[in-house]
Design a protein around this motif. Structure first.
Motif, short mmCIF file in Angstrom:
data_model
loop_
_atom_site.label_atom_id
_atom_site.label_comp_id
_atom_site.label_asym_id
_atom_site.label_seq_id
_atom_site.Cartn_x
_atom_site.Cartn_y
_atom_site.Cartn_z
N GLU A 14 -5.70 -13.35 -0.67
CA GLU A 14 -4.64 -14.34 -0.77
C GLU A 14 -3.89 -14.25 -2.11
OE1 GLU A 14 -7.71 -16.15 2.04
OE2 GLU A 14 -7.72 -14.98 0.17
N LYS A 15 -4.64 -14.18 -3.21
CA LYS A 15 -4.00 -14.16 -4.53
C LYS A 15 -3.18 -12.90 -4.73
CE LYS A 15 -6.05 -16.05 -7.95
NZ LYS A 15 -6.99 -16.38 -9.07
N LYS A 16 -3.71 -11.76 -4.30
CA LYS A 16 -2.99 -10.49 -4.45
C LYS A 16 -1.69 -10.51 -3.64
CE LYS A 16 -3.30 -5.52 -3.60
NZ LYS A 16 -2.03 -5.50 -2.86
N LEU A 17 -1.78 -10.99 -2.39
CA LEU A 17 -0.60 -11.04 -1.54
C LEU A 17 0.44 -12.02 -2.09
CD1 LEU A 17 -2.26 -10.90 1.99
CD2 LEU A 17 -1.13 -9.06 0.76
N LEU A 18 -0.04 -13.12 -2.64
CA LEU A 18 0.89 -14.09 -3.24
C LEU A 18 1.61 -13.45 -4.43
CD1 LEU A 18 2.10 -16.91 -3.44
CD2 LEU A 18 0.11 -17.59 -4.82
N GLN A 19 0.88 -12.67 -5.23
CA GLN A 19 1.50 -11.99 -6.38
C GLN A 19 2.55 -10.99 -5.91
OE1 GLN A 19 -1.92 -10.35 -8.38
NE2 GLN A 19 -2.31 -12.23 -9.57
N ILE A 78 -7.32 -9.88 8.19
CA ILE A 78 -7.74 -8.97 7.13
C ILE A 78 -7.75 -9.67 5.78
CG2 ILE A 78 -7.18 -6.86 5.87
CD1 ILE A 78 -8.29 -6.36 8.63
N PHE A 79 -6.63 -10.36 5.44
CA PHE A 79 -6.57 -10.90 4.09
C PHE A 79 -7.54 -12.06 3.86
CE2 PHE A 79 -2.90 -13.54 5.78
CZ PHE A 79 -3.38 -14.80 5.45
N LYS A 80 -7.92 -12.78 4.91
CA LYS A 80 -8.87 -13.87 4.72
C LYS A 80 -10.29 -13.35 4.46
CE LYS A 80 -6.36 -17.63 6.94
NZ LYS A 80 -6.33 -18.42 5.69
N PRO A 81 -10.82 -12.45 5.32
CA PRO A 81 -12.18 -11.94 5.04
C PRO A 81 -12.27 -11.18 3.71
CG PRO A 81 -11.54 -11.46 7.30
CD PRO A 81 -10.32 -11.94 6.61
N PHE A 82 -11.18 -10.48 3.31
CA PHE A 82 -11.23 -9.70 2.09
C PHE A 82 -10.79 -10.50 0.86
CE2 PHE A 82 -11.53 -6.29 5.09
CZ PHE A 82 -12.22 -5.29 4.42
N GLY A 83 -10.39 -11.76 1.06
CA GLY A 83 -9.99 -12.58 -0.07
C GLY A 83 -8.76 -12.06 -0.79
N GLY A 105 13.27 -6.02 1.80
CA GLY A 105 11.93 -5.73 1.31
C GLY A 105 11.05 -6.97 1.31
N LEU A 106 11.63 -8.11 0.93
CA LEU A 106 10.88 -9.36 0.94
C LEU A 106 10.46 -9.74 2.35
CD1 LEU A 106 9.96 -11.82 -0.81
CD2 LEU A 106 12.13 -12.89 -0.20
N THR A 107 11.37 -9.56 3.31
CA THR A 107 11.05 -9.84 4.71
C THR A 107 9.94 -8.93 5.21
OG1 THR A 107 13.36 -10.49 5.08
CG2 THR A 107 12.01 -10.06 7.03
N SER A 108 9.97 -7.67 4.80
CA SER A 108 8.93 -6.72 5.20
C SER A 108 7.56 -7.16 4.70
CB SER A 108 9.25 -5.33 4.67
OG SER A 108 10.50 -4.87 5.15
N VAL A 109 7.50 -7.56 3.42
CA VAL A 109 6.23 -8.03 2.85
C VAL A 109 5.74 -9.26 3.59
CG1 VAL A 109 5.17 -9.03 0.79
CG2 VAL A 109 6.68 -7.05 0.58
N LEU A 110 6.66 -10.19 3.89
CA LEU A 110 6.29 -11.42 4.59
C LEU A 110 5.76 -11.12 5.99
CD1 LEU A 110 6.18 -14.48 4.45
CD2 LEU A 110 8.54 -14.54 5.29
N GLN A 111 6.41 -10.17 6.68
CA GLN A 111 5.94 -9.79 8.02
C GLN A 111 4.51 -9.26 7.96
OE1 GLN A 111 9.26 -7.15 9.27
NE2 GLN A 111 9.16 -8.27 11.17
N GLU A 112 4.25 -8.41 6.97
CA GLU A 112 2.92 -7.82 6.85
C GLU A 112 1.87 -8.88 6.53
OE1 GLU A 112 3.55 -4.90 3.88
OE2 GLU A 112 4.47 -3.43 5.24
N ILE A 113 2.23 -9.84 5.69
CA ILE A 113 1.29 -10.91 5.34
C ILE A 113 0.97 -11.77 6.55
CG2 ILE A 113 0.99 -13.01 3.97
CD1 ILE A 113 2.61 -11.66 1.75
#
Length: 521
Positions: free
Chosen positions: A148-153, A141-146, A127-135
């Motif tokens: 970073e903090k949500k994905l880190l959490q 996407i995550f940079k324009p939408f800001g 599951g951790l690897t899956s999340v990391l792959q998606e990030i």
């Protein structure tokens, strides 16, 4: 020198065995994964499979070298020591030997818990690897939408979950080692007390007792080490269970086949086609249509109606739950999958590009294509111009998922791939969606070359691009709402008429002309 040579060969040979085992398992696992049906990937995240091929593979490789050698060496060492101790005092030797069964009982109890924890841990790692792959694959996407903090959490929460099971495994392993050492210490104390009694009674000399106590370490140490090795083996078996679970899955093929394009195509009949991804949710219901060689067929209708699902069934990615599909009067249920797929070239809406060069990605259409054929396909796909402008031309590396190319460029690479395949039936799934006007114009011209002389089935939301189709099939809620030519459907004033008039009036006016007059099909 002899000791140094022994250490060298011991370390080298263990490393070599472990490496060969891991390599063999990796290749066999990927071979199995490549033969799995698409439905398997619907139910399992790629990160889970990645973990099985890396972390689980690593655990098994380690068990096949250090752990297995310990499990073989320690019992032999313990048996040899026991035989030697028998010559000194057989009564004390038997007392010492009791450490073996006690240690095995301890190892067996803790081993089951370790194996279960290992399975749970590797599942969390997946599951951790899956999340990391998606990030890592979503920076645009995550940079324009800001985000970073949500994905880190999210990553931190998953990482905490993994850490919890790692710590739990450490506690179990520590408890196992402590229990095994306690058994060994207890055996030593009992042996010392009984030996002292034998010495006091005169049945054993002080020198014999000292020699026995010094030698008994060679009996107790292998057993305490055996408990630790047994725990490691159980963790490896937990990893093996996960890999074997993948190896036991039902596959499309028993072995990876050789695919060949079928150039003969006369007709295709879809009769009463029904399908549902689950038994409770039906996607297609009694869909029927007929395709003759050379025709252009358009599938249109509201999103979610089942148009793309029809393509997936034609490509053999899913089996229909009802109805029949015949190609050249042969039921596809009687065909091998490689034969069925050999009739089609496919240009999807979201193109998949592999890490590698542009040449390698185009050559996916036909792996034995010559350089001249690859260049010709790129030219017909309107891709040759931008390829030659790149510093390394066809040798340009595209980056992960083709990230170095624009959407229109990737689409033209995909069209070049389909041109190179040269199959008789072309499937186009919204091939010009999400492109700017200039890219759409270039892609549309490339598609015209691709469709020339081929039977074509098009999924389209831009109805103005399919007006010249030989037959338009309107799909709504998994059913054929109506079908016919453009003029016929407009005259019937059904769903197609409603869709066409609504879309035309909203977005398809361009200087008083419909889009198809500017970019004809």
């Amino acid at each position: 020198m002899a000791t140094a040579a022994n250490v060298y060969w011991d370390t080298y040979l263990k490393s070599k065995v472990s490496s060969k085992v891991r390599k063999s398992i990796r290749i066999d696992t990927l071979k199995k994964v490549l033969c799995l049906p698409v439905s398997h990937f619907d139910d399992h995240h790629s990160g889970e499979l990645l973990t099985r091929m890396t972390n689980d593979n690593q655990a098994i490789g380690k068990a096949c070298s250090d752990t297995m050698l310990s499990l073989i060496r320690n019992p032999i060492l313990a048996l040899s020591s026991f035989i030697y101790l028998l010559t000194i005092n057989w009564k004390l030797a038997i007392i010492c030997a009791l450490v073996g069964p006690m240690t095995l009982l301890v190892g067996g109890g803790f081993g089951k818990v370790l194996r279960h924890n290992s399975q749970l841990l590797q599942h969390r790692v997946g599951g951790l690897t899956s999340v990391l792959q998606e990030i890592l694959g979503s920076s645009q996407i995550f940079k324009p939408f800001g985000l970073e903090k949500k994905l880190l959490q999210t990553f931190t929460q998953n990482s905490d979950d993994v850490s919890k099971f790692e710590i739990r495994g450490g506690k179990i392993q520590a408890s196992l080692s402590a229990a095994a050492n306690a058994v060994g210490l207890l055996s030593f104390i009992v042996t010392f007390i009984v030996g002292a009694y034998f010495t006091a009674s005169g049945s054993m000399t002080v020198g014999g007792l000292i020699a026995f106590i010094q030698l008994m370490n060679h009996l107790t140490w292998p057993f305490t080490g055996l408990a630790s090795s047994w725990g490691e083996l159980q963790q490896a078996l937990g990893a093996a269970d996960r890999i074997f679970k993948t190896m036991d899955e039902r596959t499309e093929f028993t072995d990876i086949p050789t695919h060949k394009v079928n150039h003969e195509f006369t007709n295709m009949k879809v009769d009463g086609l029904s399908f549902g991804y689950t038994s409770s949710r039906s996607i297609l219901n009694n869909v029927s249509f007929h395709v003759e060689a050379g025709q252009k067929i358009a599938l249109v209708g509201p999103s979610g109606g089942g148009k793309t699902t029809i393509f997936k069934i034609l490509l053999g990615l899913y089996e229909p739950s009802g109805g029949d599909i015949q190609i050249n009067e042969n039921n596809i249920r009687d065909m091998k999958l490689q034969e069925l797929r050999g009739y089609f070239s496919f240009v999807p809406q979201e193109n998949v590009m592999y890490s590698g060069t542009i040449r390698e990605n185009i050559a996916c259409g036909r792996l034995d294509a010559s350089e001249e054929e690859i260049v010709a396909a790129a030219g017909d796909a309107n891709a040759l111009g931008f390829i030659l402008e790149l510093p390394e031309g066809f040798d340009t590396h595209m980056g992960e998922g083709g990230i170095r190319l624009s959407g229109g460029q990737k689409q033209r690479i995909s069209i070049a791939r389909a041109l190179l395949r040269n199959a008789p039936v072309l499937l186009l799934d919204e091939a010009t969606a999400a492109l700017d006007n200039e890219s759409e114009r270039l892609v549309q011209k490339a598609l015209e070359r691709l469709m020339a002389g081929r039977t074509t089935i098009i999924i389209a939301h831009k109805l103005s691009t399919v007006q010249q189709a030989d037959q338009i099939i309107v799909i709504q809620n998994g059913r054929v709402a109506e079908k016919g030519r453009h003029d016929e459907l407009l005259q019937s004033e059904g769903l197609y008429h409603t869709l066409y008039k609504g879309i035309y009036s909203e977005s398809h006016l361009k200087k008083g002309k419909p889009l198809y007059e500017t970019f004809p099909l």
